[in-house]
Structure formats: C-alpha cells, structure tokens
Motif scaffolding. Structure first.
Motif, PDB file in Angstrom:
ATOM      1  N   ASN A   2      27.454 -35.572  10.246  1.00  0.00           N
ATOM      2  CA  ASN A   2      28.784 -35.540  11.261  1.00  0.00           C
ATOM      3  C   ASN A   2      28.485 -34.372  12.238  1.00  0.00           C
ATOM      4  O   ASN A   2      28.195 -33.267  11.563  1.00  0.00           O
ATOM      5  CB  ASN A   2      29.894 -35.308  10.393  1.00  0.00           C
ATOM      6  N   TYR A  60      39.051 -32.455  19.239  1.00  0.00           N
ATOM      7  CA  TYR A  60      39.980 -31.436  18.182  1.00  0.00           C
ATOM      8  C   TYR A  60      40.159 -30.006  19.309  1.00  0.00           C
ATOM      9  O   TYR A  60      39.127 -29.848  20.280  1.00  0.00           O
ATOM     10  CB  TYR A  60      39.174 -30.772  17.195  1.00  0.00           C
ATOM     11  N   GLU A  64      41.537 -25.299  12.650  1.00  0.00           N
ATOM     12  CA  GLU A  64      42.207 -25.972  11.517  1.00  0.00           C
ATOM     13  C   GLU A  64      42.065 -27.397  11.324  1.00  0.00           C
ATOM     14  O   GLU A  64      41.754 -28.112  10.107  1.00  0.00           O
ATOM     15  CB  GLU A  64      43.698 -25.558  11.142  1.00  0.00           C
ATOM     16  N   GLU A  65      41.981 -28.224  12.474  1.00  0.00           N
ATOM     17  CA  GLU A  65      41.703 -29.620  12.225  1.00  0.00           C
ATOM     18  C   GLU A  65      40.330 -30.056  11.921  1.00  0.00           C
ATOM     19  O   GLU A  65      40.054 -31.273  11.455  1.00  0.00           O
ATOM     20  CB  GLU A  65      41.790 -30.282  14.052  1.00  0.00           C
ATOM     21  N   VAL A  66      39.431 -29.388  12.154  1.00  0.00           N
ATOM     22  CA  VAL A  66      37.805 -29.510  11.976  1.00  0.00           C
ATOM     23  C   VAL A  66      37.626 -29.738  10.281  1.00  0.00           C
ATOM     24  O   VAL A  66      37.756 -28.632   9.681  1.00  0.00           O
ATOM     25  CB  VAL A  66      36.973 -28.717  12.818  1.00  0.00           C
ATOM     26  N   LYS A  67      37.155 -30.910  10.148  1.00  0.00           N
ATOM     27  CA  LYS A  67      36.618 -30.977   8.569  1.00  0.00           C
ATOM     28  C   LYS A  67      35.309 -31.666   8.506  1.00  0.00           C
ATOM     29  O   LYS A  67      35.077 -32.416   9.596  1.00  0.00           O
ATOM     30  CB  LYS A  67      37.773 -31.740   8.017  1.00  0.00           C
ATOM     31  N   ASN A  68      34.584 -31.743   7.564  1.00  0.00           N
ATOM     32  CA  ASN A  68      33.508 -32.360   7.009  1.00  0.00           C
ATOM     33  C   ASN A  68      32.545 -32.524   8.351  1.00  0.00           C
ATOM     34  O   ASN A  68      32.236 -33.570   8.728  1.00  0.00           O
ATOM     35  CB  ASN A  68      33.956 -33.864   6.779  1.00  0.00           C
ATOM     36  N   ASP A  70      28.656 -31.318   9.471  1.00  0.00           N
ATOM     37  CA  ASP A  70      27.276 -30.837   9.147  1.00  0.00           C
ATOM     38  C   ASP A  70      26.440 -30.221  10.095  1.00  0.00           C
ATOM     39  O   ASP A  70      25.883 -29.132   9.951  1.00  0.00           O
ATOM     40  CB  ASP A  70      26.397 -31.955   8.893  1.00  0.00           C
ATOM     41  N   ILE A  91      34.647 -22.425  12.019  1.00  0.00           N
ATOM     42  CA  ILE A  91      34.375 -23.542  11.611  1.00  0.00           C
ATOM     43  C   ILE A  91      33.109 -23.437  10.711  1.00  0.00           C
ATOM     44  O   ILE A  91      33.423 -24.483   9.803  1.00  0.00           O
ATOM     45  CB  ILE A  91      33.881 -24.340  12.801  1.00  0.00           C
ATOM     46  N   GLN A  94      34.484 -22.937   6.896  1.00  0.00           N
ATOM     47  CA  GLN A  94      35.369 -24.014   6.387  1.00  0.00           C
ATOM     48  C   GLN A  94      34.704 -25.188   6.294  1.00  0.00           C
ATOM     49  O   GLN A  94      35.180 -26.002   5.598  1.00  0.00           O
ATOM     50  CB  GLN A  94      36.535 -24.125   7.100  1.00  0.00           C
ATOM     51  N   THR A  95      33.497 -25.558   6.818  1.00  0.00           N
ATOM     52  CA  THR A  95      32.741 -26.705   6.510  1.00  0.00           C
ATOM     53  C   THR A  95      31.347 -26.376   6.225  1.00  0.00           C
ATOM     54  O   THR A  95      30.747 -27.391   5.724  1.00  0.00           O
ATOM     55  CB  THR A  95      32.594 -27.396   8.181  1.00  0.00           C
TER      56      THR A  95
END
Length: 311
Positions: A2, A60, A64-68, A70, A91, A94-95
């Motif tokens: 990702n 985004y 706070e919206e950013v997830k998962n 790589d 970022i 949290q990821t």
C-alpha cells in the motif's frame, strides 16, 4: 504493498498515476486546494509514454485518516519540507511505513532521518520533465521517466525488493540502485548546474550551449558540486563529471529546468534547497564555491515567486 503519495504535483501525480494505472493500491495525501482540484478534474496524464486518466482516486487531507500504509512516497518541493515533516512523522508513527523522498538535493535525508529514524528513510530521486497545466493535469514532455531508489539501512531491503517487483508492472521505470547515495549526488550535481544556469539566464538549454561563457559557467558549477560530494565521502570521477557537463549539449535546444519553468510562471523556487544547501555544505567543510554562490545570490530574490512590480 500500500503506497501513499504525499503531493500530487507533476512528480507525484505522474508516478502515483502510473502506479494506479498498473492496478496498485495507491492513495494521495494532499493540501485542500490540490485535493479539491483533483476531485473535480480527476488524475490525468498526457505523456509520450502513454496517456492515462482516472476519476477513482483515494485522497486524504488529514493525518488521522491515513491507515495501512507500507510506503510513503514524498513528492513535494524542497521549500515544502518543513511543512510536511510533522505530517510524515505522524503517518510513520501510526502506520510504521517507510519513506521514499523524491526531493532534489541531499539535506532532506538528515532532516527526515532525525524525524522518523534512520531505519525508515530510503534514498531516492526522480528523473522526469513534467509540469501541471491550468487544470492540474500532468503534462509529461520528455520521452522517458524514472524513479531510482535504494536502501540506506539493512532493515529496508525487503521494502526495496517489493518496490523492485513493481517495476515490471508500471509504464515507467522504478529502478533499484545499490549505491543510491552516489546516484542522488549525481542528480544533485547536475540539477544544481542546469536549474541554476537556465533560471539565472531565463533561457533554455540551447542558449547555454551556444555561448561558451554560459556553458563554462554551468560546467564550473558541476566541478564545484563534485568537490562538495567528495567532502561528503561520495567519490565522483572526472569522467562522470564531464559526462554530466556534456549532458547539457544533448538536450533539445528548447529544453529547460523545472526551476526555470517555475520562475516563468512566477512560482516559488527551490533555490534554498538546492543552491542554498550547497552553500551550507561549503561552509561546513570550509571550502569556497564562487560560481554557485553567485547563482544563489542572483536567484534568491525569486525564492517566493514573482516579485511585486516585476513583469
């Protein structure tokens, strides 16, 4: 894998778009103004390598919206680095993502490594001649494009292998280099010369090579940058330097640098990141770089874009 592309100017829009075109999981982290434009117009690429457009773009605008994620591909101008470092830091926190900065120059490596840890920052840069038109579409004007990347830490080998695998899927070049820092310096040397001379002259490449004095100035910048590279522990041969200088002669006469394009549009310039960075390295090592210092002085007033009262 990702991928989050931070910035969707000509650079981020092009390479992020090519990865989207290949069916990869790609999203963009943008400022509100560019996000609104991309939502309205979609992502469109006009290129000799093939056109591409899509309205299906994940965007985004808040950390706070950013997830998962790589890998974060940092595709912003050098003068935006201070603004984006807190976002990149959050970022990564949290990821757990790695960061591949595609900025010109070398100062960004130390800055980012200090912010997120040396194990998280890959080396890399992009080679492309492209700009955005008034609608925010990417206009790629040269016949080739590439991102070169490589590990600066043993813990980055796996993510580099994954990105190397992507190269066979995309309609561009994602090239892994073992000595990425040397390749970054070679790009830095050339772009400091090419952007400096075309912007100071406010003329494209043909006028540089057609005038001996102008070409000599550009060539001297290359040799001053070679000195700085050696001071930083990066060996550049005279043959490599001459190849960089002669590269100017192989450009189409109308070709010019992205800095010159920005200057003509009245946009901010990366002069502090490129020429200013070279000047700071010279001060650090106690050497003089008179030609670069002169170009720096000429271009510095245009750093923030068009000067009031100027045509």
């Amino acid at each position: 894998m990702n991928v989050l592309v931070q910035g969707a100017g000509a650079l981020g829009g092009y390479f992020g778009g090519r990865m989207l075109e290949a069916g990869l999981d790609v999203s963009f982290f943008l400022r509100e103004k560019r996000a609104a434009q991309l939502r309205k117009e979609g992502l469109k690429i006009n290129s000799p390598e093939g056109n591409f457009e899509t309205a299906d773009v994940t965007i985004y605008t808040s950390v706070e919206e950013v997830k998962n994620i790589d890998l974060v591909i940092l595709a912003v101008k050098g003068y935006h680095l201070d603004q984006v470092i807190p976002q990149v830091t959050a970022i990564v926190r949290q990821t757990g993502a790695f960061v591949l900065p595609l900025l010109n120059g070398v100062e960004q490596l130390d800055r980012l490594q200090e912010a997120v840890g040396s194990e998280k920052v890959l080396g890399g840069f992009a080679s492309i001649m492209a700009t955005l038109n008034e609608q925010g579409h990417v206009v790629h004007t040269s016949g080739n494009s590439a991102v070169k990347f490589g590990a600066l830490h043993d813990g980055q080998v796996e993510i580099c292998e994954q990105l190397e695998e992507v190269n066979r899927l995309v309609n561009t070049n994602l090239l892994r280099e073992e000595d990425i820092k040397k390749h970054m310096w070679k790009k830095y040397i050339f772009i400091t010369s090419f952007s400096g001379i075309t912007s100071a002259m406010q003329l494209p490449a043909g006028f540089v090579v057609d005038n001996d004095a102008s070409f000599t100035t550009a060539r001297r910048v290359v040799y001053e940058m070679k000195l700085l590279a050696e001071m930083e522990g990066v060996a550049i041969t005279d043959q490599e330097v001459e190849h960089m200088a002669d590269k100017l002669k192989r450009f189409p006469k109308e070709a010019t640098s992205s800095m010159h394009q920005d200057m003509r549009k009245g946009l901010p310039l990366e002069v502090e990141h490129l020429h200013g960075g070279a000047f700071r390295l010279a001060e650090k090592h106690g050497v003089t770089i008179p030609v670069i210092e002169t170009l720096y002085g000429i271009l510095k007033p245009y750093e923030n874009g068009k000067i009031d009262g100027q045509v």
